[in-house]
Design an enzyme around this catalytic site. Structure first.
Site, PDB file in Angstrom:
ATOM      1  N   LYS A 141       0.889  -1.174   0.000  1.00  0.00           N
ATOM      2  CA  LYS A 141       0.000   0.000   0.000  1.00  0.00           C
ATOM      3  C   LYS A 141       0.917   1.212   0.000  1.00  0.00           C
ATOM      4  O   LYS A 141       1.470   1.588   1.045  1.00  0.00           O
ATOM      5  CB  LYS A 141      -0.899  -0.061   1.245  1.00  0.00           C
ATOM      6  CG  LYS A 141      -2.013   0.950   1.246  1.00  0.00           C
ATOM      7  CD  LYS A 141      -3.078   0.592   2.259  1.00  0.00           C
ATOM      8  CE  LYS A 141      -3.982   1.765   2.554  1.00  0.00           C
ATOM      9  NZ  LYS A 141      -4.798   2.217   1.420  1.00  0.00           N
TER      10      LYS A 141
HETATM   11  N1  PMP Z   1      -8.020  -1.368  -2.514  1.00  0.00           N
HETATM   12  C1  PMP Z   1      -7.355  -0.202  -2.426  1.00  0.00           C
HETATM   13  C2  PMP Z   1      -6.680   0.297  -3.640  1.00  0.00           C
HETATM   14  C3  PMP Z   1      -7.323   0.511  -1.213  1.00  0.00           C
HETATM   15  O1  PMP Z   1      -6.681   1.670  -1.126  1.00  0.00           O
HETATM   16  C4  PMP Z   1      -8.004  -0.002  -0.084  1.00  0.00           C
HETATM   17  C5  PMP Z   1      -8.002   0.766   1.207  1.00  0.00           C
HETATM   18  N2  PMP Z   1      -6.914   0.443   2.000  1.00  0.00           N
HETATM   19  C6  PMP Z   1      -8.670  -1.230  -0.217  1.00  0.00           C
HETATM   20  C7  PMP Z   1      -8.654  -1.884  -1.447  1.00  0.00           C
HETATM   21  C8  PMP Z   1      -9.352  -1.851   0.955  1.00  0.00           C
HETATM   22  O2  PMP Z   1      -8.378  -2.314   1.870  1.00  0.00           O
HETATM   23  P1  PMP Z   1      -8.663  -2.408   3.415  1.00  0.00           P
HETATM   24  O3  PMP Z   1      -9.909  -3.184   3.579  1.00  0.00           O
HETATM   25  O4  PMP Z   1      -7.474  -3.141   3.954  1.00  0.00           O
HETATM   26  O5  PMP Z   1      -8.771  -1.035   3.946  1.00  0.00           O
END
Ligand code: PMP
Length: 298
Positions: free
Chosen positions: A152
């Protein structure tokens, strides 16, 4: 209420004392690892949802960026709790970020210092409406051979921003991005699910961020006897679904009622979406102790 304190390189500082240098490497080149973590009020006190998993992904993203981190998983978990506690807030959003500071602006970041901050924001709803209308974006999700998808990383969000700008320009609330093969990937900051004939389906891992909310929903659905299939979904599968929704730390469970020109189901929030949103709400707020394993009390 006073702005919450920010945890920066090991100590809490005032909101207005957070300053970084204009040559900060990560500002110029987008190389920062970050997370979003929600905390909720529960019967047993304030709890961060899946803190360990978020810190694990944060450290993994930083490692992928080649950063040298001075803090362990345990130390960062402790700092997160300390920051939430110091804010005095009962629920909200914690943003940890690991970034390179002052630099010579060479593209190789080797001489830059690695900084870690944890910022608290009040954050009720990420997408402003209770349900959203999405546009299949003309921009494709970043190719998994261009970047490691399990990380991320700030720079990836330029791809997300282009998709959002285009969707908003066309009158939609949010974008849905396809992958390089033309299958549905994810939203700009959310994973994507559909319901068809009472089966829950979501794109398999590989071209998407392995979302922690996605993982939670898959587990909760299976625990409740719902069949879950992770597979490639075509845009038509999405448009012809009975129900669709986004998941994410910011978005939580956000129902989708329209994809492109196609109305989903009867255009109202579907029953399975409602059920899963309810079950998820019970998990994050400690109402269902089966999922207490996901709560870290501050
Ligand atoms: N995809 C992307 C591109 C994101 O930025 C996020 C947010 N973090 C998610 C999916 C969802 O991830 P999470 O459930 O871990 O927040």
């Amino acid at each position: 209420m006073a702005k919450p304190k920010i945890w920066f390189n090991g100590r809490l500082i005032g909101w207005n004392d957070s300053k970084i240098h204009l040559t900060s490497y990560s500002l110029h080149y987008g190389a920062a690892a970050f997370e979003g973590i929600r905390f909720y009020q529960t019967k047993k006190g304030i709890a961060l949802f899946r803190l360990k998993d978020h810190i694990k992904r944060l450290l993994k993203s930083a490692e992928i960026l080649g950063m040298n981190i001075r803090y362990s998983q345990k130390e960062l978990e402790k700092s997160a709790k300390l920051t939430v506690k110091a804010s005095g807030m009962k629920s909200g959003y914690l943003r940890p970020i690991i970034f390179y500071g002052e630099s010579k602006l060479f593209v190789h970041a080797k001489d830059s210092r690695v900084n870690i901050a944890m910022i608290i924001l009040p954050w009720e709803k990420y997408l402003q409406n209770n349900s959203v209308r999405v546009m299949i974006s003309k921009y494709i999700r970043i190719h998994p051979k261009s970047v490691p998808m399990e990380a991320k990383i700030s720079g990836y969000y330029v791809n997300s921003l282009f998709a959002i700008l285009d969707a908003r320009k066309n009158g939609y609330d949010e974008a849905l991005l396809l992958d390089h093969n033309g299958y549905v990937a994810e939203g700009p900051a959310e994973n994507f699910f559909i319901v068809k004939n009472n089966v829950l389906m979501t794109p398999q891992l590989g071209n998407i961020l392995p979302g922690i909310t996605r993982d939670s929903i898959i587990e909760i659905a299976k625990d409740n006897g719902i069949e879950v299939i992770e597979k490639n979904l075509k845009p038509e599968d999405a448009k012809n679904s009975d129900e669709a929704f986004f998941t994410g730390t910011g978005a939580e469970i956000t129902p989708i009622v329209q994809i492109g020109k196609s109305m989903i189901g009867n255009g109202k929030i579907g029953l399975m979406t409602q059920k899963l949103a309810g079950l998820f709400g019970d998990a994050v707020s400690g109402k269902n102790m089966k999922y207490e394993k996901w709560l870290d009390y501050v």
